[in-house]
Design a protein around this motif. Structure first.
Motif, PDB file in Angstrom:
ATOM      1  N   PRO A   1     -63.851  18.372 -53.455  1.00 54.19           N
ATOM      2  CA  PRO A   1     -63.859  19.359 -52.363  1.00 54.19           C
ATOM      3  C   PRO A   1     -63.113  20.616 -52.779  1.00 54.19           C
ATOM      4  N   SER A   2     -63.356  21.692 -52.096  1.00 60.58           N
ATOM      5  CA  SER A   2     -62.650  22.939 -52.416  1.00 60.58           C
ATOM      6  C   SER A   2     -61.153  22.788 -52.174  1.00 60.58           C
TER       7      SER A   2
ATOM      8  N   ASN B   1     -59.769  12.952 -49.574  1.00 62.63           N
ATOM      9  CA  ASN B   1     -61.055  13.284 -48.952  1.00 62.63           C
ATOM     10  C   ASN B   1     -62.137  13.457 -50.005  1.00 62.63           C
ATOM     11  N   SER B   2     -63.394  13.537 -49.585  1.00 63.04           N
ATOM     12  CA  SER B   2     -64.497  13.701 -50.531  1.00 63.04           C
ATOM     13  C   SER B   2     -65.529  14.672 -49.964  1.00 63.04           C
ATOM     14  N   ASN B   3     -66.496  15.002 -50.775  1.00 66.12           N
ATOM     15  CA  ASN B   3     -67.582  15.901 -50.374  1.00 66.12           C
ATOM     16  C   ASN B   3     -68.757  15.172 -49.740  1.00 66.12           C
TER      17      ASN B   3
ATOM     18  N   GLU C   1     -71.363  13.602 -47.403  1.00 67.89           N
ATOM     19  CA  GLU C   1     -71.754  13.847 -46.008  1.00 67.89           C
ATOM     20  C   GLU C   1     -72.627  12.683 -45.544  1.00 67.89           C
TER      21      GLU C   1
END
Length: 518
Positions: free
Chosen positions: A74-75, A95-97, A99
């Protein structure tokens, strides 16, 4: 009726027990770890997917998920631990990207695009050596590393990393079994390095490396014993001895054949010296050419093929044996063209042309694809190919054999036919080396040395290079031809090669003179 009522009453406790047990099992199915609340999702709700630490059998310390591998990050990376227990257990949740929507399925969804790195590509040189190389010194990775390491480091730097690692293992808990095991791996690697990959490069570099290697071995002596240090020094001394013999003799390996070589085919009274090379059977000419080229081919070292060494300014130092083979190729091709074109008589020129065709066919039978390509390259050149009247006098049977050979040497489709011919032949084989030069050039120029702005060694590129060298070139260098050397014939042929040659322009001009355009 009364009987039925009595049985129903008697069965009621049993049914209640079953109902209670079922409810109890259901409650266990929905149990959760204290401190973590269950979450229910309805269709369309976003489901948060988190990532955890990475562990390895090579170290007890965990890595954060995004620290070592090129996963889609993630950014902003956030700590997503939900309770103290996770931290106490060593988890590192982030956290992760990803979805994920409840109730929706995905067959394929691109999360991000990043460089694809193998385990060997993922770190700097120091960690690459520590984590991958020393874990299995006999692995394909170790062999590939030893073959290509000079393309991304130096022998001195690599030796320095190994020594620093050894010192660290000695200083920190040096008596533990694990420490001793890792130090032994370093020694095994050093032994393999010295035995198989001692480079015959510049004398100053080799002398410096030898001094450093011996110093390292002496450092090992008081820590891990006399025997291990002695083994390393013996391996180094043996490698230096073999390297010196290779420089002097052109080939350190001595091959012992189980059968006698075929009897040479020579004209009567050949030893008198009044017989021309043209009078020697084509097969024997092909045999002697094969012995000369085989010595050149087998002398080529892996280091001459790394980094397109044969194309650099210092190529004479870095790739001397390969340059000799290349020079030989050009010399033979020029000789064939010049010899044919300098014969003004049609019948004699046709006989000479036919002789070279026959020699090429015999070279093909000997699996000497390199020399066969030397002659066919000359015969297919513009100045020779156009000699229709000359070629018309060659026997149809020999022409058919030549056409078959020429088809197998085709450069079309990235040498598809030639590769098939080589792979279907039994050793001994001298492959056409220009094909491998093309392969290595394609790999070198088509793949960067480093990935991610220089942060990662592109080991995939080195693996491709090693495949060409080990799986193709090196294997054919092992088995030589069982042929009797005829020094007198080799000197005779060498004398022909040393005659003045025609330039391409002069060759075409003379071609037009001996056979004008119709």
């Amino acid at each position: 009726v009364s009987t039925q009522s009595t049985e129903q009453t008697r069965n009621q406790p049993t049914m209640l027990s079953l109902l209670y047990l079922t409810l109890l099992l259901c409650s266990f199915a929905y149990a959760y770890i204290p401190g973590v609340a269950p979450v229910e999702f309805e269709d369309g709700d976003e489901v948060e997917l988190k990532v955890n630490k990475l562990t390895s059998v090579h170290t007890q310390l965990p890595y954060k998920y995004y620290d070592k591998l090129p996963f889609c990050a993630p950014s902003v990376i956030l700590d997503k631990a939900e309770n103290l227990g996770e931290l106490l257990m060593g988890d590192r949740i982030e956290n992760s990207n990803y979805e994920i929507i409840a109730g929706q399925g995905y067959k394929c969804h691109v999360l991000c695009k990043t460089d694809v790195l193998t385990a060997e590509q993922l770190t700097d040189l120091s960690q690459l050596v520590q984590v991958h190389l020393l874990e299995n010194t006999a692995s394909k990775f170790a062999k590939c590393f030893l073959l290509t390491y000079e393309s991304f480091t130096t022998a001195a730097a690599l030796l320095g990393i190994l020594q620093a690692r050894y010192e660290r293992l000695t200083d920190v808990d040096g008596t533990s079994i694990e420490s001793k095991k890792q130090r032994l791996r370093i020694c095994n690697f050093l032994k393999s390095w010295a035995q198989k990959h001692f480079s015959g490069g510049a004398k100053e570099e080799n002398d410096a490396f030898t001094r450093a290697f011996r110093g390292f071995a002496e450092r090992i002596r008081p820590v891990d014993g006399e025997s291990l240090a002695t083994q390393l020094l013996k391996a180094l001394n043996r490698a230096i001895e073999l390297s010196g013999k290779a420089d002097a003799a052109g080939d350190a390996a001595v091959f012992v054949f189980s059968a006698k070589p075929p009897k040479p085919q020579l004209p009567k009274h050949f030893d008198r010296g009044d017989v021309a090379w043209f009078d020697v059977p084509a097969l024997e000419i092909a045999r002697q050419m094969t012995l000369v080229e085989e010595a050149l081919f087998r002398a080529i070292r892996p280091s001459e093929l790394i980094g397109l060494a044969w194309t650099k300014k210092d190529k004479a130092t870095r790739a001397p044996n390969l340059l000799q083979l290349i020079a030989r190729f050009n010399l033979v091709s020029e000789w064939v063209k010049t010899a044919i074109l300098r014969q003004p008589d049609l019948k004699k020129r046709a006989k000479l042309y036919e002789k070279f065709v026959d020699v090429a066919v015999q070279l093909g039978k000997l699996n000497n694809f390199n020399a066969a390509m030397e002659i066919t390259s000359a015969l297919e050149s513009a100045s020779i190919f156009r000699l229709k009247r000359t070629k018309a006098k060659v026997s149809a049977k020999l022409v058919a054999k030549y056409d078959s050979l020429h088809a197998s040497l085709s450069r079309a489709n990235n040498y598809k036919a030639l590769r098939a011919a080589i792979h279907s032949s039994n050793p001994p084989i001298i492959p056409y080396f220009g094909m491998y030069q093309s392969d290595l050039t394609f790999i070198e120029e088509g793949n960067p040395d480093y990935l991610k702005e220089g942060n990662y060694i592109n080991f995939h590129k080195r693996r491709l290079i090693a495949q060409v060298i080990n799986d193709e070139i090196a294997q054919y260098q092992q088995a030589p031809h069982n042929i009797t050397k005829i020094p007198m014939l080799q000197e005779m042929l060498q004398g022909e090669l040393e005659r003045d040659k025609l330039s391409d322009d002069d060759a075409y001009r003379i071609s037009l003179e001996v056979e004008p355009r119709e």
